[in-house]
Design an enzyme around this catalytic site. Structure first.
Site, PDB file in Angstrom:
ATOM      1  N   TRP A 318       0.826  -1.206   0.000  1.00 50.27           N
ATOM      2  CA  TRP A 318       0.000   0.000   0.000  1.00 50.27           C
ATOM      3  C   TRP A 318       0.868   1.268   0.000  1.00 50.27           C
ATOM      4  O   TRP A 318       0.552   2.262  -0.650  1.00 50.27           O
ATOM      5  CB  TRP A 318      -0.947   0.017   1.212  1.00 50.27           C
ATOM      6  N   HIS A 319       2.009   1.204   0.723  1.00 49.85           N
ATOM      7  CA  HIS A 319       2.884   2.378   0.741  1.00 49.85           C
ATOM      8  C   HIS A 319       3.452   2.664  -0.647  1.00 49.85           C
ATOM      9  O   HIS A 319       3.726   3.801  -0.991  1.00 49.85           O
ATOM     10  CB  HIS A 319       4.047   2.170   1.726  1.00 49.85           C
ATOM     11  N   GLY A 320       3.628   1.612  -1.425  1.00 48.47           N
ATOM     12  CA  GLY A 320       4.175   1.763  -2.771  1.00 48.47           C
ATOM     13  C   GLY A 320       4.721   0.429  -3.237  1.00 48.47           C
ATOM     14  O   GLY A 320       5.016  -0.442  -2.418  1.00 48.47           O
TER      15      GLY A 320
END
Lengths: 382, 52
Positions: A318-320
């Site tokens: 989700w962060h990347g």
């Protein structure tokens, strides 16, 4: 203008809040005026970039259609396939936003706060599937989604909890306390973001010595970055919670002395709590429940460990999609599983007895382990 | 030791002491902001979590 990032934003916010405070003291709430406050803040956040503004409007329309359609469908039927399809469709804008940079395509879909709005929408759909949420009117949905104090980075509120605050008008005394706490939070935010985080970044992280990438500089950077990340994000959260309080909404906390955690489980009950609780309730718990129901794996610990792996992998992604974020997620999954195993075995073997000394040692060990995780997260290692 | 702690606790619970401590806390934060940024309006970088 990014919310809470400049003093001019706070000046505008202060002026906008004057009628809110006056009404609050009179035990009143004006939906029309509050909507105007939200509209002004949202315009400040998105109007400078027309792509963002258009994406934001299209996104809201898309999510509202999805939630309304699913609410109507759920009254008649409850097919699992339809539920998964609706959740997937709610996730599509976020997935596209995360994938476009990987394919080197300019991101015209994303906008500030897309993740946090997606968490809110998916939560509503899952609650409808579970029967915990029967209906949500268009007005209620928009009030929940467009609540401006938390629009850019949370904390992620729960629909039913938020709704309760919306339906209750605080008494004069209750509002006085909310206002007092709100102002306190905003001052705490100033201290965290504009003083401590600024000093750490300016006087430590940005110095040529720390930027030199020697083993010693990386070692110091690990602690400086961990503290910087905390004061930056906790500062933002304090602003968002403080502004919510002034508007009469008790937005949940995001941090509770995370560097005083006694173990990794304790840490995730103290760090970015609204997100970790979201993942716990809507990913981990659902996954474990589903696996137990299907009985594909008999051992409940194995199911729990796969659940942890899934939770932290998704949280990392989700962060990347960059390697360091994936590694950060996996690192925490490994820590959580190892700790859970150790905790179980320790009950039999009694290696780590509970006393004041081991408690202090646990806090010190956990602190260093967490800081190493943030070093991975920072992307400095790879 | 216990009595001393109790006395200190009671002292800090006095309304005017509470008020003075809180006011000093707010003033110190404002002073800190003034020392770092002066009277210029800060254009601080975005928050790290705005990226996600």
């Amino acid at each position: 203008m990014i919310p809470y990032s400049s003093f001019s934003f706070f000046m505008i916010l202060g002026i906008l809040f004057v009628p809110v405070v006056v009404l609050g003291y009179k035990e009143k709430r004006s939906i029309v005026y509050n909507s105007l406050v939200h509209a002004v803040i949202l315009l400040l956040a998105f109007a400078s970039d027309i792509h963002q503004l258009v994406s934001f409007i299209v996104y809201i329309v898309w999510q509202v259609i999805l939630v309304n359609w699913y609410a109507a469908y759920r009254k008649e039927k409850n097919e699992a396939g339809v539920f998964y399809a609706v959740v997937f469709l709610a996730l599509v804008p976020l997935l596209v936003t995360k994938l476009l940079p990987v394919w080197d395509v300019s991101n015209i879909v994303g906008f500030l706060g897309i993740s946090y709005l997606t968490f809110k929408t998916v939560q509503m759909i899952i609650d409808m599937r579970d029967g915990a949420l029967k209906t949500a009117t268009l007005k209620e949905q928009l009030t929940f989604l467009l609540f401006s104090p938390t629009i850019s980075s949370g904390p992620i509120d729960r629909f039913k909890r938020f709704q309760k605050d919306m339906e209750t008008i605080p008494t004069r005394e209750e509002y006085r306390l909310l206002l007092y706490k709100g102002i306190n939070k905003i001052f705490l935010g100033f201290l965290y973001k504009f003083i401590i985080a600024y000093v750490i970044n300016d006087r430590v992280i940005e110095t040529p010595f720390i930027q030199a990438h020697t083993p010693l500089s990386t070692f110091i950077y690990m602690y400086a970055y961990s503290l910087y990340l905390f004061f930056d994000f906790a500062g933002y959260s304090a602003f968002a919670i403080g502004a919510s309080y002034i508007m009469g909404v008790k937005t949940p906390e995001n941090f509770n002395l995370p560097f005083m955690s006694r173990n990794i489980k304790d840490f995730w009950n103290r760090w970015h709590m609204s997100l970790s609780f979201w993942f716990r309730d809507y990913v981990y718990m659902r996954f474990v429940f589903w696996m137990m129901k299907k009985k594909w794996i008999q051992n409940r610990y194995t199911v729990s460990y796969i659940g942890y792996f899934l939770l932290f992998f998704l949280m990392g992604v989700w962060h990347g999609l960059e390697l360091h974020y994936v590694a950060y997620g996996l690192y925490h999954a490994a820590l959580m599983i190892s700790y859970d195993y150790f905790e179980r075995k320790n009950k039999q073997w009694k290696i780590w007895k509970k006393n004041k000394v081991t408690e202090v040692l646990s806090i010190i060990i956990t602190f260093h382990v967490i800081c190493f995780g943030f070093l991975i997260f920072s992307g400095r290692l790879f | 030791m216990g009595t001393m702690m109790k006395k200190i606790k009671t002292f800090f619970q006095l309304p005017y002491v509470c008020w003075t401590v809180k006011m000093s806390y707010y003033l110190l934060i404002l002073l800190g902001l003034l020392m770092i940024y002066g009277f210029k309006t800060t254009n601080s970088s975005a928050f790290i979590y705005n990226e996600f």
